[in-house]
Motif scaffolding. Structure first.
Motif, PDB file in Angstrom:
ATOM      1  N   VAL A  29       1.253   6.907  -0.860  1.00 52.17           N
ATOM      2  CA  VAL A  29       0.162   5.982  -0.584  1.00 52.17           C
ATOM      3  C   VAL A  29      -0.973   6.290  -1.542  1.00 52.17           C
ATOM      4  N   GLU A  30      -1.553   5.256  -2.134  1.00 52.01           N
ATOM      5  CA  GLU A  30      -2.718   5.478  -2.987  1.00 52.01           C
ATOM      6  C   GLU A  30      -3.909   5.799  -2.092  1.00 52.01           C
TER       7      GLU A  30
ATOM      8  N   MET B 270       0.799  -1.219   0.000  1.00 55.85           N
ATOM      9  CA  MET B 270       0.000   0.000   0.000  1.00 55.85           C
ATOM     10  C   MET B 270       0.836   1.275   0.000  1.00 55.85           C
ATOM     11  N   SER B 271       2.142   1.169   0.217  1.00 52.28           N
ATOM     12  CA  SER B 271       2.955   2.378   0.355  1.00 52.28           C
ATOM     13  C   SER B 271       4.337   2.186  -0.255  1.00 52.28           C
ATOM     14  N   ARG B 272       4.985   3.312  -0.462  1.00 53.05           N
ATOM     15  CA  ARG B 272       6.336   3.314  -0.994  1.00 53.05           C
ATOM     16  C   ARG B 272       7.075   4.522  -0.401  1.00 53.05           C
TER      17      ARG B 272
ATOM     18  N   PHE C  49       4.080   9.545 -10.448  1.00 55.83           N
ATOM     19  CA  PHE C  49       4.111  10.446  -9.295  1.00 55.83           C
ATOM     20  C   PHE C  49       4.881  11.719  -9.610  1.00 55.83           C
ATOM     21  N   GLU C  50       6.004  11.592 -10.314  1.00 53.12           N
ATOM     22  CA  GLU C  50       6.827  12.751 -10.616  1.00 53.12           C
ATOM     23  C   GLU C  50       6.066  13.760 -11.464  1.00 53.12           C
TER      24      GLU C  50
ATOM     25  N   THR D 214       1.728  10.941   1.553  1.00 53.39           N
ATOM     26  CA  THR D 214       1.370  11.692   0.353  1.00 53.39           C
ATOM     27  C   THR D 214       0.424  10.803  -0.437  1.00 53.39           C
ATOM     28  N   GLN D 215      -0.778  11.291  -0.712  1.00 54.43           N
ATOM     29  CA  GLN D 215      -1.766  10.487  -1.420  1.00 54.43           C
ATOM     30  C   GLN D 215      -1.762  10.828  -2.903  1.00 54.43           C
TER      31      GLN D 215
END
Length: 184
Positions: free
Chosen positions: A82-83, A61-63, A123-124, A116-117
């Motif tokens: 996080v999505e 769920m996260s990175r 993402f970039e 950060t959602q």
């Protein structure tokens, strides 16, 4: 010197490594460390072994995105990507994540975990994942195909001729579509 080969010194032999292929990790270790440190990661293991550090469920769920250090130098802030739908679950696990990451560092390096959602891909650029697939392009009419073949007919190279035919098909099909729009 008379030009005989025994008068010239032998060229030094190049030092050969008899290790075979080196492990990719050894070849890339310095680059990975430099890239990780530019984002604040002093321990690259946090990036490369994220599922082992925090567990499979949280890792799905996260990175980790970055580690930011405050002005006073006491404790760092770990930012996790996080999505949207998983954010409340990860939010409830922040203290456990902080403890596990600090165990990875070996000391109390992280004082806060910030989420950060957004979508993980793009993402970039701030892009989101689109699940729909584009509509398939309709096949060109037989007339357009024949005209495209005639356009690329003189080319001797098969690969180039096929590329020219596809280009001509696209141009002719688009022209025909525009002409049909103007009539209709």
């Amino acid at each position: 010197m008379t030009g005989r080969s025994d008068e010239y010194p032998a060229a030094p032999k190049a030092a050969r490594r008899n290790r075979g292929f080196e492990a990719a990790s050894r070849l890339l270790r310095e680059r990975i460390r430099t890239a990780g440190e530019s984002r604040g990661f002093a321990v690259s293991r946090l990036l490369t072994h994220w599922p082992e550090v925090v567990g499979e469920e949280i890792a799905r769920m996260s990175r980790p995105v970055k580690v930011g250090y405050g002005r006073n130098g006491f404790g760092a802030t770990l930012t996790l990507l996080v999505e949207g739908a998983a954010a409340p679950i990860v939010d409830m696990s922040r203290e456990q994540i902080r403890a596990k990451v600090n165990a990875c560092y070996g000391y109390n390096a992280i004082s806060r975990v910030v989420l950060t959602q957004t979508a993980a891909t793009g993402f970039e650029d701030g892009q989101a994942v689109f699940l729909h697939s584009p509509k398939p392009k309709p096949a060109p009419s037989p007339e357009v195909q024949a005209a495209a073949r005639a356009t690329a007919e003189g080319c001797a190279d098969d690969t180039l001729r096929q590329a020219l035919e596809r280009l001509a098909e696209n141009v002719l099909a688009r022209s025909a579509a525009r002409a049909a729009q103007k009539k209709g």
